[in-house]
Scaffold this motif. Sequence first.
Motif, PDB file in Angstrom:
ATOM      1  N   LYS A   1       0.872  -1.175   0.000  1.00 19.22           N
ATOM      2  CA  LYS A   1       0.000   0.000   0.000  1.00 19.22           C
ATOM      3  C   LYS A   1       0.905   1.219   0.000  1.00 19.22           C
ATOM      4  CE  LYS A   1      -4.238  -1.692   1.109  1.00 19.22           C
ATOM      5  NZ  LYS A   1      -5.480  -1.381   0.481  1.00 19.22           N
ATOM      6  N   LEU A   2       0.493   2.266  -0.711  1.00 24.41           N
ATOM      7  CA  LEU A   2       1.293   3.479  -0.805  1.00 24.41           C
ATOM      8  C   LEU A   2       0.350   4.672  -0.797  1.00 24.41           C
ATOM      9  CD1 LEU A   2       4.275   4.356  -1.169  1.00 24.41           C
ATOM     10  CD2 LEU A   2       3.869   4.366  -3.600  1.00 24.41           C
ATOM     11  N   THR A   3       0.708   5.727  -0.081  1.00 27.36           N
ATOM     12  CA  THR A   3      -0.109   6.927  -0.004  1.00 27.36           C
ATOM     13  C   THR A   3       0.502   8.007  -0.887  1.00 27.36           C
ATOM     14  OG1 THR A   3      -0.768   6.382   2.251  1.00 27.36           O
ATOM     15  CG2 THR A   3      -1.098   8.652   1.549  1.00 27.36           C
ATOM     16  N   PHE A   4      -0.328   8.562  -1.761  1.00 28.52           N
ATOM     17  CA  PHE A   4       0.073   9.649  -2.651  1.00 28.52           C
ATOM     18  C   PHE A   4      -0.589  10.931  -2.182  1.00 28.52           C
ATOM     19  CE2 PHE A   4       0.337   5.806  -5.203  1.00 28.52           C
ATOM     20  CZ  PHE A   4       1.532   5.963  -5.880  1.00 28.52           C
ATOM     21  N   GLY A   5       0.040  12.063  -2.443  1.00 30.26           N
ATOM     22  CA  GLY A   5      -0.530  13.358  -2.074  1.00 30.26           C
ATOM     23  C   GLY A   5      -1.719  13.722  -2.930  1.00 30.26           C
ATOM     24  N   ARG A   6      -1.773  13.196  -4.150  1.00 29.85           N
ATOM     25  CA  ARG A   6      -2.890  13.406  -5.065  1.00 29.85           C
ATOM     26  C   ARG A   6      -3.036  12.157  -5.908  1.00 29.85           C
ATOM     27  NH1 ARG A   6      -0.987  18.003  -9.151  1.00 29.85           N
ATOM     28  NH2 ARG A   6      -1.473  19.214  -7.334  1.00 29.85           N
ATOM     29  N   MET A   7      -4.032  12.110  -6.768  1.00 30.40           N
ATOM     30  CA  MET A   7      -4.269  10.926  -7.591  1.00 30.40           C
ATOM     31  C   MET A   7      -3.055  10.672  -8.489  1.00 30.40           C
ATOM     32  SD  MET A   7      -6.387   8.516  -8.175  1.00 30.40           S
ATOM     33  CE  MET A   7      -7.913   9.066  -7.500  1.00 30.40           C
ATOM     34  N   PRO A   8      -2.483   9.455  -8.447  1.00 33.43           N
ATOM     35  CA  PRO A   8      -1.305   9.168  -9.268  1.00 33.43           C
ATOM     36  C   PRO A   8      -1.651   9.124 -10.758  1.00 33.43           C
ATOM     37  CG  PRO A   8      -2.053   7.192  -8.144  1.00 33.43           C
ATOM     38  CD  PRO A   8      -2.878   8.321  -7.623  1.00 33.43           C
ATOM     39  N   LYS A   9      -0.744   9.590 -11.572  1.00 36.16           N
ATOM     40  CA  LYS A   9      -0.913   9.574 -13.028  1.00 36.16           C
ATOM     41  C   LYS A   9      -0.425   8.240 -13.568  1.00 36.16           C
ATOM     42  CE  LYS A   9      -2.137  13.897 -13.098  1.00 36.16           C
ATOM     43  NZ  LYS A   9      -3.496  14.270 -13.299  1.00 36.16           N
ATOM     44  N   PRO A  10      -0.907   7.814 -14.740  1.00 35.65           N
ATOM     45  CA  PRO A  10      -0.486   6.526 -15.303  1.00 35.65           C
ATOM     46  C   PRO A  10       1.008   6.438 -15.625  1.00 35.65           C
ATOM     47  CG  PRO A  10      -2.484   7.299 -16.359  1.00 35.65           C
ATOM     48  CD  PRO A  10      -2.000   8.406 -15.481  1.00 35.65           C
ATOM     49  N   TRP A  11       1.695   7.547 -15.729  1.00 36.20           N
ATOM     50  CA  TRP A  11       3.130   7.542 -16.029  1.00 36.20           C
ATOM     51  C   TRP A  11       3.979   7.873 -14.798  1.00 36.20           C
ATOM     52  CZ3 TRP A  11      -0.446  10.995 -17.989  1.00 36.20           C
ATOM     53  CH2 TRP A  11      -0.419  12.262 -17.421  1.00 36.20           C
TER      54      TRP A  11
END
Length: 75
Positions: free
Chosen positions: A27-37
């Motif tokens: 599991k990983l937390t991103f600050g915003r929605m991750p982009k496909p690239w």
Amino acid sequence: MSWVGYRPRMPVTATIMNSTTGQPIQKLTFGRMPKPWASFTLESGELVTADRVDIGKPAPGKVVVPVSVWVTPKK
């Protein structure tokens, strides 16, 4: 300065999935929605690039949306 319409960003917790096996890696937390690239480092220290990002539907009565980021690790 006007704060009307300001919404604080909510962090996105995503499940990192292995594209070759279909198994979850971590599991990983991103600050915003991750982009496909997007590129990021796994707990193992390996730098990976997202193959695709899947956004699911929330469960009935829930607000949290399931997010899966599919990667192909080299190991």
